[in-house]
Each structure stands twice: as C-alpha cells, then as structure tokens.
Scaffold this motif. Structure first.
Motif, short mmCIF file in Angstrom:
data_model
loop_
_atom_site.label_atom_id
_atom_site.label_comp_id
_atom_site.label_asym_id
_atom_site.label_seq_id
_atom_site.Cartn_x
_atom_site.Cartn_y
_atom_site.Cartn_z
N ILE A 9 0.92 -1.24 -0.15
CA ILE A 9 0.07 -0.07 -0.05
C ILE A 9 0.90 1.19 -0.17
O ILE A 9 1.74 1.31 0.74
CB ILE A 9 -0.93 0.05 1.13
N LEU A 14 -2.68 8.80 6.95
CA LEU A 14 -3.80 8.11 7.43
C LEU A 14 -4.20 8.57 8.53
O LEU A 14 -3.66 8.87 9.60
CB LEU A 14 -3.35 6.58 7.81
N SER A 21 -8.61 -1.88 12.59
CA SER A 21 -7.48 -2.28 11.82
C SER A 21 -6.10 -1.62 12.31
O SER A 21 -4.95 -2.03 12.33
CB SER A 21 -7.31 -2.20 10.39
N VAL A 22 -6.36 -0.40 12.97
CA VAL A 22 -5.06 0.32 13.33
C VAL A 22 -4.97 0.21 14.82
O VAL A 22 -3.98 1.06 15.55
CB VAL A 22 -5.17 1.78 12.89
N ILE A 52 1.63 4.67 10.45
CA ILE A 52 1.06 3.34 10.78
C ILE A 52 1.61 2.41 9.61
O ILE A 52 1.77 2.39 8.67
CB ILE A 52 -0.67 3.33 10.44
N VAL A 53 2.17 1.26 10.37
CA VAL A 53 2.70 0.04 9.76
C VAL A 53 1.82 -0.85 9.41
O VAL A 53 1.31 -1.54 10.33
CB VAL A 53 3.99 -0.70 10.28
N LEU A 54 1.37 -1.14 8.34
CA LEU A 54 0.46 -2.01 7.93
C LEU A 54 0.96 -3.46 7.70
O LEU A 54 2.08 -3.70 7.28
CB LEU A 54 -0.37 -1.87 6.77
N ALA A 55 0.23 -4.49 8.07
CA ALA A 55 0.65 -5.92 7.94
C ALA A 55 0.61 -6.03 6.71
O ALA A 55 -0.27 -5.63 5.75
CB ALA A 55 -0.26 -6.79 8.92
N GLU A 56 1.50 -7.03 6.16
CA GLU A 56 1.48 -7.64 4.75
C GLU A 56 0.17 -8.32 4.43
O GLU A 56 -0.38 -9.23 5.49
CB GLU A 56 2.62 -8.75 4.51
N VAL A 57 -0.49 -7.96 3.42
CA VAL A 57 -1.53 -8.37 2.95
C VAL A 57 -1.28 -9.79 1.85
O VAL A 57 -0.66 -9.38 0.79
CB VAL A 57 -2.66 -7.53 2.33
#
Length: 205
Positions: A9, A14, A21-22, A52-57
């Motif tokens: 992403i 954000l 999710s956060v 924000i560090v998003l998890a791998e999808v």
C-alpha cells in the motif's frame, strides 16, 4: 511463489478514525478522566504526520475447478491436509531436535542408544493417533513429511534405522498402496495441495 501475490500500500497520510485495523498502533491513555488516543508519528521534511505500519496482505486466488470431480478431490485434500500437516510439522521439529542432540554425541554406541530411546519415545507419543489415520491421510502425511523436512520418509528411515528397515517398511507401505519414496512438488503435481496449505496457514480455511 506464484500462488499468491504481495500487495504494498503506497505511503499516505492516514487519519485516525477509530478503525479496528489500526488498534495495534494506537496508544490509549487517560487524561483528566478522559481517554486520549495517540497515533505514532514521523517527522518528514519538518512536518509531523501520522504513521502506521500495515501488516502484509496476502491475496490467494480461488482454485478454479475444472469439474465437479476435481471439486470433490479438493475437499478431500482439505480434510486430509488439516489432519496430516500438524503431524508433519511436529516431525520436522522433532527431527531438528534429534539432529542437534546427535551433533553433540561423538561416540557411536551412545548415538545408537540415543536414537533407540528417541524412537521409543516417539512411538509412545504418536503410535495411537497415527493408527487412526485413514489411508488417504497416511499417504498425504508421507508427502508432507518430505515438504516439511526436505527428505522422503524412506530416506529418513534409511538414515536413522538403516537400509534393511527402510526396505522393510517400504514393502509394507506398498501393500497398502503407499510409497515412502513419494516426493513433494508444490509447483507441479502437488500444486493443489500447496494452494490449500497456503490458505490454511493464512487462516482462510
């Protein structure tokens, strides 16, 4: 691996809006009797922005069934893999422990004694549950052991118990339509099995 694709992403600003999710990166504190939510931030070019560090999808495409027969085969595989995969992974872990212990034993007699005790312990722990496996689950386990350890069941028996034992158990397996020399090829004939395992590992099955 071609069975799934990783999507990144693009970075952006954000805004915190109470999304679940956060929640893992939102710090909650109490100030003057009220909850205050603080979002992690970074300073870029003098500006402070939310970070924000998003998890791998991982996206796994659905299996395209060519026939109802293949759909039934897929469903049978799902059941067999869910039963056999945990045993294969436990076997891989046990093998790592055994190899680590053997590496510290130089005396050949002591190595044989250790393997004998380890085998007795494994039989006591797994003999009863493994006897409950169906033929299809047993054949799947043979494949998955190769996947998880990198060695066929035949090679493992030959290495730790000798060539005669490997020959004997291979002969027994053949009587029940199995083959201890079966190898796992996730990119070829076991493509369907690999697809199912990826779904299971990602909590999608």
């Amino acid at each position: 691996m071609k069975l799934f694709f990783k999507y990144m992403i693009l970075p952006g600003i954000l805004l915190f809006c109470g999304m679940g999710s956060v929640a893992q990166v939102v710090k909650t504190t109490e100030m003057a009797g009220e909850e205050v939510h603080m979002l992690e931030s970074r300073v870029i070019n003098g500006d402070t922005i939310p970070h924000i560090v998003l998890a791998e999808v991982k996206v796994v495409p659905e299996w395209k069934y060519r026939s109802n027969r293949e759909r039934r085969k897929y469903n049978r595989f799902v059941k067999s893999i869910k039963v056999a995969l945990p045993y294969a992974r436990v076997a891989a872990h046990k093998l790592e422990v055994i190899n680590a212990n053997l590496a510290r034993i130089e005396n050949e007699k002591e190595r044989k004694e250790y393997l004998k005790k380890a085998e007795k312990k494994l039989f006591k722990e797994f003999e009863k549950p493994l006897r409950k496996l169906t033929f299809s689950q047993g054949r799947m386990l043979i494949k998955l052991i190769d996947r998880e350890t990198g060695d066929t069941s035949y090679d493992l028996i030959k290495e730790y118990k000798g060539g005669f034992s490997a020959f004997f158990w291979q002969s027994v397996a053949r009587l029940f339509g199995s083959n201890l020399k079966d190898e796992y090829h996730g990119d070829r004939e076991d493509h369907m099995v690999e697809h199912i395992i990826i779904l299971i590992d990602n909590g999608m099955l």
